[in-house]
Design a protein around this motif. Structure first.
Motif, PDB file in Angstrom:
ATOM      1  N   ALA A 239       0.814  -1.218   0.000  1.00 38.68           N
ATOM      2  CA  ALA A 239       0.000   0.000   0.000  1.00 38.68           C
ATOM      3  C   ALA A 239       0.845   1.264   0.000  1.00 38.68           C
ATOM      4  O   ALA A 239       0.501   2.257  -0.634  1.00 38.68           O
ATOM      5  CB  ALA A 239      -0.924  -0.006   1.218  1.00 38.68           C
ATOM      6  N   ASN A 240       1.974   1.229   0.712  1.00 40.61           N
ATOM      7  CA  ASN A 240       2.821   2.417   0.787  1.00 40.61           C
ATOM      8  C   ASN A 240       4.175   2.202   0.129  1.00 40.61           C
ATOM      9  O   ASN A 240       5.113   2.959   0.355  1.00 40.61           O
ATOM     10  CB  ASN A 240       3.025   2.817   2.256  1.00 40.61           C
ATOM     11  N   ALA A 241       4.295   1.152  -0.685  1.00 43.22           N
ATOM     12  CA  ALA A 241       5.604   0.792  -1.220  1.00 43.22           C
ATOM     13  C   ALA A 241       5.827   1.281  -2.647  1.00 43.22           C
ATOM     14  O   ALA A 241       6.959   1.385  -3.077  1.00 43.22           O
ATOM     15  CB  ALA A 241       5.791  -0.721  -1.165  1.00 43.22           C
ATOM     16  N   ASN A 242       4.779   1.551  -3.400  1.00 42.17           N
ATOM     17  CA  ASN A 242       4.956   1.941  -4.793  1.00 42.17           C
ATOM     18  C   ASN A 242       5.743   3.239  -4.884  1.00 42.17           C
ATOM     19  O   ASN A 242       5.411   4.222  -4.245  1.00 42.17           O
ATOM     20  CB  ASN A 242       3.601   2.093  -5.482  1.00 42.17           C
ATOM     21  N   LYS A 243       6.778   3.220  -5.707  1.00 39.65           N
ATOM     22  CA  LYS A 243       7.683   4.368  -5.755  1.00 39.65           C
ATOM     23  C   LYS A 243       8.332   4.456  -7.122  1.00 39.65           C
ATOM     24  O   LYS A 243       8.787   3.450  -7.667  1.00 39.65           O
ATOM     25  CB  LYS A 243       8.760   4.222  -4.675  1.00 39.65           C
ATOM     26  N   ALA A 244       8.361   5.663  -7.670  1.00 43.24           N
ATOM     27  CA  ALA A 244       9.035   5.904  -8.946  1.00 43.24           C
ATOM     28  C   ALA A 244      10.156   6.913  -8.733  1.00 43.24           C
ATOM     29  O   ALA A 244       9.968   7.920  -8.047  1.00 43.24           O
ATOM     30  CB  ALA A 244       8.047   6.435  -9.978  1.00 43.24           C
ATOM     31  N   THR A 245      11.321   6.649  -9.319  1.00 44.19           N
ATOM     32  CA  THR A 245      12.463   7.552  -9.234  1.00 44.19           C
ATOM     33  C   THR A 245      13.047   7.759 -10.623  1.00 44.19           C
ATOM     34  O   THR A 245      13.372   6.783 -11.310  1.00 44.19           O
ATOM     35  CB  THR A 245      13.557   6.992  -8.300  1.00 44.19           C
TER      36      THR A 245
ATOM     37  N   ILE B  38      14.388   5.326 -15.479  1.00 49.67           N
ATOM     38  CA  ILE B  38      13.301   5.380 -14.507  1.00 49.67           C
ATOM     39  C   ILE B  38      13.286   4.058 -13.752  1.00 49.67           C
ATOM     40  O   ILE B  38      13.213   2.987 -14.353  1.00 49.67           O
ATOM     41  CB  ILE B  38      11.935   5.598 -15.177  1.00 49.67           C
ATOM     42  N   TYR B  39      13.390   4.145 -12.417  1.00 47.32           N
ATOM     43  CA  TYR B  39      13.252   2.969 -11.569  1.00 47.32           C
ATOM     44  C   TYR B  39      11.848   3.007 -10.962  1.00 47.32           C
ATOM     45  O   TYR B  39      11.408   4.034 -10.450  1.00 47.32           O
ATOM     46  CB  TYR B  39      14.305   2.965 -10.460  1.00 47.32           C
ATOM     47  N   TYR B  40      11.172   1.879 -11.023  1.00 42.99           N
ATOM     48  CA  TYR B  40       9.778   1.844 -10.592  1.00 42.99           C
ATOM     49  C   TYR B  40       9.532   0.597  -9.762  1.00 42.99           C
ATOM     50  O   TYR B  40       9.702  -0.528 -10.250  1.00 42.99           O
ATOM     51  CB  TYR B  40       8.876   1.851 -11.822  1.00 42.99           C
ATOM     52  N   LEU B  41       9.156   0.792  -8.502  1.00 45.63           N
ATOM     53  CA  LEU B  41       8.777  -0.312  -7.629  1.00 45.63           C
ATOM     54  C   LEU B  41       7.255  -0.344  -7.582  1.00 45.63           C
ATOM     55  O   LEU B  41       6.621   0.589  -7.091  1.00 45.63           O
ATOM     56  CB  LEU B  41       9.343  -0.126  -6.223  1.00 45.63           C
TER      57      LEU B  41
ATOM     58  N   ARG C 260      11.116  -1.956  -0.578  1.00 49.43           N
ATOM     59  CA  ARG C 260      11.736  -0.633  -0.642  1.00 49.43           C
ATOM     60  C   ARG C 260      13.026  -0.703  -1.448  1.00 49.43           C
ATOM     61  O   ARG C 260      13.659  -1.752  -1.507  1.00 49.43           O
ATOM     62  CB  ARG C 260      12.057  -0.106   0.765  1.00 49.43           C
ATOM     63  N   PHE C 261      13.406   0.444  -2.026  1.00 50.60           N
ATOM     64  CA  PHE C 261      14.701   0.497  -2.691  1.00 50.60           C
ATOM     65  C   PHE C 261      15.286   1.900  -2.559  1.00 50.60           C
ATOM     66  O   PHE C 261      14.569   2.883  -2.404  1.00 50.60           O
ATOM     67  CB  PHE C 261      14.601   0.094  -4.166  1.00 50.60           C
ATOM     68  N   PHE C 262      16.624   1.982  -2.622  1.00 54.70           N
ATOM     69  CA  PHE C 262      17.345   3.241  -2.478  1.00 54.70           C
ATOM     70  C   PHE C 262      18.526   3.250  -3.439  1.00 54.70           C
ATOM     71  O   PHE C 262      19.308   2.299  -3.469  1.00 54.70           O
ATOM     72  CB  PHE C 262      17.867   3.421  -1.042  1.00 54.70           C
TER      73      PHE C 262
END
Length: 629
Positions: free
Chosen positions: A190-196, A202-205, A230-232
């Motif tokens: 629910a709170n993990a989707n992330k685009a950078t 483009i990295y997309y979780l 998560r990713f960093f």
């Protein structure tokens, strides 16, 4: 659920005389009932849906400035997604309208169609009705004024990049089978989707799957082999730190480092730890803190740097201070240097129970101050010796609420109907400077500082206390009905850029992980922002959104500056002695009720424009407008 975009400092309810109540100043009537209404935080435009139309209302002129109908939305679509056995539930739970944070856009879901509206012009920037797919999820990228869209087409899932300047998809890349993608628990992600966006990549979780795309062509560079939560990105641009957990509060997690070129792990095996709570990238090594302790790990091999982990059973928090680390393990804290050596002779007990919340922990001058569910005290930073021989003992079943007084470099703290001043210069624990009679103490959730004193507030009362300890005002409230409590709960925690520095309360439970960056000598390079942003930071972010749209800077700045002033008022949904439901505007300076507005239902849909303070209220086939008073 109603979304309120103005700055609510307190929400409470009161029984009072019905005198001075007033009706609307202006009204906009509609042919059909108004089903939803939101306000965009960049443009200020109030967007509402009635029947098959969506309209934009200027909060200053109080005029309809644009209208969209079925001719604008189109009639074709990919079919009725509500009947889809796998994904229909997702759409049933979506609001008709939602304002996109840090942007001038509003998203609309109309007859299974996904639409993005430019609220400044009323232009439909994107409309999925012409596509042969459903838009399952959207993620706005404010830095580039682009959207990442997750699409379902037949049995496949795809990722597309949408250019908001043209309204066209730059690319559309199939990544997986639909059921395979959603095998990752929606609750967990629910709170993990992330685009950078990082340069040309483009990295997309998304739902546990980590992808790397070429930003220009949409080519899928790689898809990670494992699921991650998560990713960093590391500062060397060559690696990604990934964390894998099976559940929101998983006891065990796996941490690894991937190669950005191919998504493959560069370590022989993942580090299996208790839940990760803090990360730092030092260029050639990583500081990894988890519930069981922390250590440095070689970035290339994953091997430990320190011979022994810093003690940390039940580790809750790690706070970097210069090149030292202040950390809490269970109910004790310790300070160590960058080599893992203890700087204090012994651990300092900061609470009775290891489960007690930590409300504040940090450096104040040359002292470390701690506020927990049971204790408050200060410790000399260099020696670890307590500043006060005796802790302030808090009543653990009552709220502990601190706020920072910048003028005196001290904290004002409330607990058990008492107010204390934590001043680093005093030699022993302070006596309370005020004793107050709170009626519903366990429900207090906010303390806010003003030049004259503090305001204590909760869902049922509000009190102003002068710095000399005298009571300035005290109001108690009654709610109209049980149905309103759920509405007001969400309203009470909603913030906007109008909210100034308020309560310093923060809980360690469920806190998001960030990764900070240092050079190999431990000097901080870039700190990742955590928690609420300051007005200055928010202004930059919102200005970027307005610039992407092309909004004139003067228009935006004028609106932003006006919004910041709105912290002086509270808006209270209450019941009058007559039984009428009323929205009350209360001055925080003196507790005076400056306005009372009659509402006609227990679950009102309304917006208070932070800049003009005009109120927009949905009443069946109309929007009632109440001018600032």
């Amino acid at each position: 659920m109603k979304k309120i975009t103005f700055s609510i400092i307190l929400v409470c309810l009161v029984a009072f005389s019905a005198t001075a109540q007033r009706k609307y100043d202006e009204i906009i009537t509609t042919e059909n009932s108004v089903k939803d209404m939101v306000q965009n935080e960049i443009t200020g435009i109030v967007v509402f849906k009635e029947g098959g139309t969506v309209k934009g209302l200027d909060p200053e002129t109080k005029k309809i400035v644009w209208t969209l109908t079925k001719d604008d939305f189109g009639s074709t679509s990919a079919g009725d997604i509500l009947t889809d056995p796998d994904f229909g539930k997702l759409f049933k739970e979506k609001s008709d309208l939602s304002s996109v944070p840090r942007s001038p856009y509003v998203e609309a879901y109309i007859n299974s169609k996904y639409i993005i509206i430019n609220t400044d012009s009323g232009k439909v920037v994107y409309n999925s009705s012409k596509e042969s797919f459903w838009v399952m999820q959207s993620d706005f990228i404010p830095e580039t004024d682009e959207y990442l869209l997750t699409l379902k087409k037949d049995g496949d899932m795809a990722i597309a990049l949408l250019d908001m300047k043209t309204g066209e998809l730059k690319w559309n890349t199939t990544v997986d089978k639909a059921k395979s993608l959603f095998s990752f628990s929606l609750k967990e992600s629910a709170n993990a989707n992330k685009a950078t966006v990082h340069g040309s990549v483009i990295y997309y979780l998304l739902y546990g799957k980590l992808y790397s795309f070429d930003r220009t062509s949409g080519k899928l560079n790689w898809k990670a082999e494992e699921d991650y939560s998560r990713f960093f990105l590391t500062q060397n641009d060559k690696n990604i730190v990934v964390v894998n957990s099976k559940g929101l509060f998983a006891a065990k997690e796996y941490l690894n480092v991937l190669n950005t070129e191919n998504g493959k792990s560069i370590w022989k095996e993942s580090i299996k730890t208790k839940r990760v709570v803090y990360l730092e990238d030092w260029g050639t090594k990583l500081l990894i803190a988890h519930y069981g302790g922390f250590n440095f790990f070689d970035l290339t091999t994953g091997e430990k740097i320190w011979k022994k982990d810093a003690r940390g059973d039940g580790l809750k928090r790690v706070i970097p201070i210069d090149q030292d680390f202040l950390y809490v393990a269970e109910n004790e804290m310790m300070l160590i240097n960058k080599d893992g050596e203890k700087l204090w002779k012994k651990f300092i007990e900061i609470s009775d129970d290891k489960e007690d919340p930590i409300y504040y922990l940090g450096k104040v001058g040359e002292k470390v101050m701690y506020l927990t569910g049971t204790y408050g005290n200060m410790v000399d930073y260099k020696t670890g010796v307590k500043l006060w021989k005796r802790n302030i003992k808090f009543e653990k079943d009552r709220p502990v609420l601190p706020t920072y007084d910048e003028a005196t470099n001290s904290y004002l703290v409330y607990n058990d109907e008492k107010l204390y001043k934590f001043d680093p210069s005093i030699s022993d624990k302070p006596e309370p400077f005020a004793k107050v009679n709170i009626k519903k103490e366990k429900e207090l959730n906010s303390i806010e500082l003003f030049p004259w004193g503090v305001v204590l507030s909760g869902p049922l009362e509000v009190m102003g206390v002068n710095m000399d300890g005298t009571i300035k005002y005290h109001l108690t409230y009654t709610q109209p009905g049980e149905g309103t409590r759920r509405l007001l709960k969400s309203a009470a925690i909603a913030g906007s850029i109008g909210l100034g520095v308020g309560s310093a309360v923060s809980s360690v439970k469920g806190a998001d992980i960030t990764m900070t960056y240092r050079d190999s000598d431990g000097n901080m390079r870039t700190a990742v922002a955590k928690g609420d942003q300051t007005n200055k930071d928010q202004a930059k972010a919102y200005a970027a959104g307005s610039a992407a749209l092309g909004i004139v800077a003067a228009k935006f700045n004028s609106r932003f500056n006006a919004m910041k002033q709105n912290r002086d008022f509270s808006y209270i949904f209450a019941k009058a002695d007559s039984g009428e439901k009323i929205l009350v505007k209360v001055s925080k300076v003196d507790g005076v009720e400056v306005d009372k507005i009659i509402f006609n239902n227990n679950k009102p849909v309304y917006e208070v424009d932070p800049a003009t303070q005009n109120i927009f209220y949905v009443s069946d086939k109309s929007i009632q407008i109440f001018n600032k008073k």
